[in-house]
Design a protein around this motif. Structure first.
Motif, PDB file in Angstrom:
ATOM      1  N   SER A 352     -26.500   3.183 -16.524  1.00  0.00           N
ATOM      2  CA  SER A 352     -27.431   2.345 -17.160  1.00  0.00           C
ATOM      3  C   SER A 352     -28.767   2.873 -17.661  1.00  0.00           C
ATOM      4  O   SER A 352     -29.309   3.752 -17.145  1.00  0.00           O
ATOM      5  N   PHE A 353     -29.345   2.270 -18.607  1.00  0.00           N
ATOM      6  CA  PHE A 353     -30.729   2.563 -19.059  1.00  0.00           C
ATOM      7  C   PHE A 353     -31.879   2.301 -17.919  1.00  0.00           C
ATOM      8  O   PHE A 353     -32.868   2.801 -17.967  1.00  0.00           O
ATOM      9  N   SER A 354     -31.230   1.493 -17.019  1.00  0.00           N
ATOM     10  CA  SER A 354     -32.504   0.864 -16.070  1.00  0.00           C
ATOM     11  C   SER A 354     -32.523   2.097 -14.952  1.00  0.00           C
ATOM     12  O   SER A 354     -33.578   1.869 -13.940  1.00  0.00           O
ATOM     13  N   TYR A 355     -31.707   3.012 -14.809  1.00  0.00           N
ATOM     14  CA  TYR A 355     -31.827   4.142 -13.936  1.00  0.00           C
ATOM     15  C   TYR A 355     -33.090   4.874 -14.434  1.00  0.00           C
ATOM     16  O   TYR A 355     -33.461   5.309 -15.360  1.00  0.00           O
ATOM     17  N   THR A 356     -34.084   4.995 -13.100  1.00  0.00           N
ATOM     18  CA  THR A 356     -35.129   5.919 -13.273  1.00  0.00           C
ATOM     19  C   THR A 356     -34.363   7.260 -13.168  1.00  0.00           C
ATOM     20  O   THR A 356     -33.498   7.549 -12.469  1.00  0.00           O
ATOM     21  N   ASP A 358     -35.581   9.196 -10.552  1.00  0.00           N
ATOM     22  CA  ASP A 358     -35.306   9.460  -9.205  1.00  0.00           C
ATOM     23  C   ASP A 358     -33.830   8.879  -8.797  1.00  0.00           C
ATOM     24  O   ASP A 358     -33.075   9.467  -7.814  1.00  0.00           O
ATOM     25  N   LYS A 359     -33.673   7.498  -9.315  1.00  0.00           N
ATOM     26  CA  LYS A 359     -32.465   7.010  -8.871  1.00  0.00           C
ATOM     27  C   LYS A 359     -31.056   7.767  -9.288  1.00  0.00           C
ATOM     28  O   LYS A 359     -30.207   7.741  -8.774  1.00  0.00           O
ATOM     29  N   GLU A 360     -31.259   8.156 -10.574  1.00  0.00           N
ATOM     30  CA  GLU A 360     -30.314   9.147 -11.397  1.00  0.00           C
ATOM     31  C   GLU A 360     -30.110  10.424 -10.329  1.00  0.00           C
ATOM     32  O   GLU A 360     -28.674  10.385 -10.239  1.00  0.00           O
ATOM     33  N   GLN A 361     -30.957  11.141 -10.065  1.00  0.00           N
ATOM     34  CA  GLN A 361     -30.740  11.975  -8.944  1.00  0.00           C
ATOM     35  C   GLN A 361     -30.119  11.774  -7.849  1.00  0.00           C
ATOM     36  O   GLN A 361     -29.313  12.622  -7.185  1.00  0.00           O
ATOM     37  N   LYS A 362     -30.564  10.675  -7.124  1.00  0.00           N
ATOM     38  CA  LYS A 362     -30.061  10.321  -5.942  1.00  0.00           C
ATOM     39  C   LYS A 362     -28.386   9.948  -6.172  1.00  0.00           C
ATOM     40  O   LYS A 362     -27.709  10.484  -5.252  1.00  0.00           O
ATOM     41  N   LEU A 363     -28.084   9.249  -7.270  1.00  0.00           N
ATOM     42  CA  LEU A 363     -26.688   9.118  -7.633  1.00  0.00           C
ATOM     43  C   LEU A 363     -25.829  10.409  -7.650  1.00  0.00           C
ATOM     44  O   LEU A 363     -24.628  10.550  -7.114  1.00  0.00           O
ATOM     45  N   LEU A 364     -26.358  11.426  -8.349  1.00  0.00           N
ATOM     46  CA  LEU A 364     -25.864  12.640  -8.476  1.00  0.00           C
ATOM     47  C   LEU A 364     -25.561  13.450  -7.369  1.00  0.00           C
ATOM     48  O   LEU A 364     -24.691  13.769  -7.058  1.00  0.00           O
ATOM     49  N   ASN A 386     -26.580   7.976 -21.310  1.00  0.00           N
ATOM     50  CA  ASN A 386     -26.825   6.288 -21.249  1.00  0.00           C
ATOM     51  C   ASN A 386     -25.798   5.858 -22.236  1.00  0.00           C
ATOM     52  O   ASN A 386     -25.545   6.524 -23.607  1.00  0.00           O
ATOM     53  N   SER A 387     -25.274   4.514 -21.886  1.00  0.00           N
ATOM     54  CA  SER A 387     -24.462   3.962 -22.957  1.00  0.00           C
ATOM     55  C   SER A 387     -25.372   3.446 -24.163  1.00  0.00           C
ATOM     56  O   SER A 387     -26.399   3.048 -24.009  1.00  0.00           O
ATOM     57  N   TYR A 388     -24.537   3.151 -25.307  1.00  0.00           N
ATOM     58  CA  TYR A 388     -25.216   2.968 -26.447  1.00  0.00           C
ATOM     59  C   TYR A 388     -24.824   1.394 -26.572  1.00  0.00           C
ATOM     60  O   TYR A 388     -25.246   0.852 -27.747  1.00  0.00           O
ATOM     61  N   VAL A 389     -24.070   0.816 -25.721  1.00  0.00           N
ATOM     62  CA  VAL A 389     -23.836  -0.521 -26.040  1.00  0.00           C
ATOM     63  C   VAL A 389     -24.706  -1.341 -25.074  1.00  0.00           C
ATOM     64  O   VAL A 389     -25.272  -0.876 -24.130  1.00  0.00           O
ATOM     65  N   ALA A 390     -25.057  -2.575 -25.862  1.00  0.00           N
ATOM     66  CA  ALA A 390     -25.909  -3.412 -25.084  1.00  0.00           C
ATOM     67  C   ALA A 390     -25.596  -3.921 -23.662  1.00  0.00           C
ATOM     68  O   ALA A 390     -24.357  -4.209 -23.630  1.00  0.00           O
ATOM     69  N   GLU A 391     -26.439  -3.716 -22.811  1.00  0.00           N
ATOM     70  CA  GLU A 391     -26.114  -4.339 -21.546  1.00  0.00           C
ATOM     71  C   GLU A 391     -26.389  -5.713 -21.289  1.00  0.00           C
ATOM     72  O   GLU A 391     -26.908  -6.290 -21.873  1.00  0.00           O
TER      73      GLU A 391
END
Length: 392
Positions: A352-356, A358-364, A386-391
């Motif tokens: 999601s585009f909501s990922y910061t 820091d959050k992205e790195q933690k998920l990885l 990031n997805s190009y589809v509306a969330e």
């Protein structure tokens, strides 16, 4: 009344995919808006002078700006209907958005001017004369604006025009504004309370809000919007219904006007499929999407493994882990590359585009840890998208 006007002035009214028909709808909407708003301006400016009301005159100039807006919309619709040429191979449809943006600036200018005048009236209030006949005229104005709102809303939904729907919302704001003006005059007549300046402030705020909303609605398609979820489902379901198509991802849609769209999509096909057969299928899909959805679709083909049990098991392992960590994240372009000391799992991860960051790195980090718990030789090579589809 709406259907009568459409029958009289729009030929082939059912063929809304035709640019000429859409232009006719736009011209009808603009001309009706010009006539109605000019009538309302004349009526309200006279009423405002007679009862010495700044809010009524503010409302009158709001209608004048609406008439000017309709003129600009008329010009914009005519220019947007021009066919494609060598300089503009995708047509001139975006001129409609530019025209609507110009309208929003006019509305904002009027709203700010009225805000200033109303504030001065609050500091130096003047008496407002109550006249039941004139109040009746303002009520008639409310009725006309309400009809204009319903008129534009119906046509806007019919041809899926964001500009017409924005105009309808603006008319609804005018209904609320004029209603507030009537209330202030009635209160002044019954109680002597001079709240005209305050009501004028309310009028100006509504005008400014309408201008901001129209600007936002027209800037979004110019800047590039996320793909609507319903459109996304319609396109992907259609594409994936063809034999040999395993999956889809990375759908992007570019709008060159309300009726001119171009899209790109990645389709996954078995890596051992006959190339000529795959190419024929993709050509057919592109033709069908253009015919059925009026979207010029360009397809990129991604070959994926569908038979190797080892690769499929590792793909399922990764998907299950990611599903536990974030059920909205997805993967695509999954590949397995064996080396002497490790097994590389290469794939794209969509979050999601909501990922910061820091959050992205933690998920990885968590994905890599969970995968290695299953087999220490597994090494994840992940590309985050990031997805190009509306969330939702």
């Amino acid at each position: 009344m709406t259907e009568l006007l459409v029958r009289l002035f729009v030929k082939n009214k059912e063929n809304i995919q035709d640019q000429g028909v859409r232009t006719s709808y736009g011209i009808l909407s603009s001309v009706v808006g010009i006539i109605c708003n000019l009538i309302l301006f004349v009526v309200k400016i006279i009423v405002g002078f007679l009862i010495n009301s700044v809010s009524v005159m503010a409302d009158a100039f709001n209608n004048l700006s609406d008439a000017a807006s309709s003129v600009i919309s008329f010009i914009g619709v005519k220019l947007a209907g021009k066919p494609a040429d060598k300089e503009h191979p995708f047509g001139h449809g975006r001129i409609e958005y530019v025209a609507a943006l110009a309208v929003s600036f006019i509305i904002l200018q009027v709203g700010l001017t009225l805000l200033k005048n109303s504030f001065l009236k609050v500091l130096n209030p003047e008496s407002v004369k109550f006249n039941s006949v004139l109040i009746g005229i303002l009520c008639l104005s409310i009725f006309i604006k309400l009809w204009l709102m319903l008129f534009n809303k119906k046509l806007g939904k019919r041809i899926k025009s964001s500009v017409m729907l924005a105009t309808a919302a603006d008319s609804m704001g005018d209904v609320m504004v004029t209603s507030a003006t009537v209330v202030s005059a009635i209160i002044a007549g019954l109680t002597g309370w001079q709240i005209d300046g305050y009501m004028g402030l309310i009028v100006s705020i509504f005008v400014i809000i309408a201008g901001i909303k129209i600007a936002k609605d027209t800037l979004e398609p110019l800047l590039g919007q996320a793909v609507d979820r319903e459109v996304y489902k319609s396109i992907t379901n259609l594409v994936e219904s063809y034999p040999g198509i395993v999956g889809t991802h990375d759908l992007i849609i570019h709008s060159y006007g309300p009726n001119h769209r171009m899209a790109t999509i990645h389709v996954e096909v078995p890596c051992d499929i006959n190339f000529e057969q795959a190419h024929e299928t993709i050509d057919q899909i592109e033709r069908d999407v253009l015919e059925k959805m009026d979207i010029f679709l360009v397809i990129h083909m991604d070959p994926i493994e569908v038979n190797d049990v080892t690769v499929l098991e590792k793909k399922k392992l990764v998907k299950d882990i990611i599903g536990r960590l974030d059920d909205k994240a997805t993967i695509h372009d999954f590949r397995v590359v064996n080396t002497e000391y490790q097994i590389n799992l290469i794939f794209d991860l969509v979050v999601s585009f909501s990922y910061t960051p820091d959050k992205e790195q933690k998920l990885l980090t968590k994905i890599i840890e969970e995968v290695r718990k299953c087999d220490a030789r597994l090494n994840c090579v992940i590309t985050v998208e990031n997805s190009y589809v509306a969330e939702e």
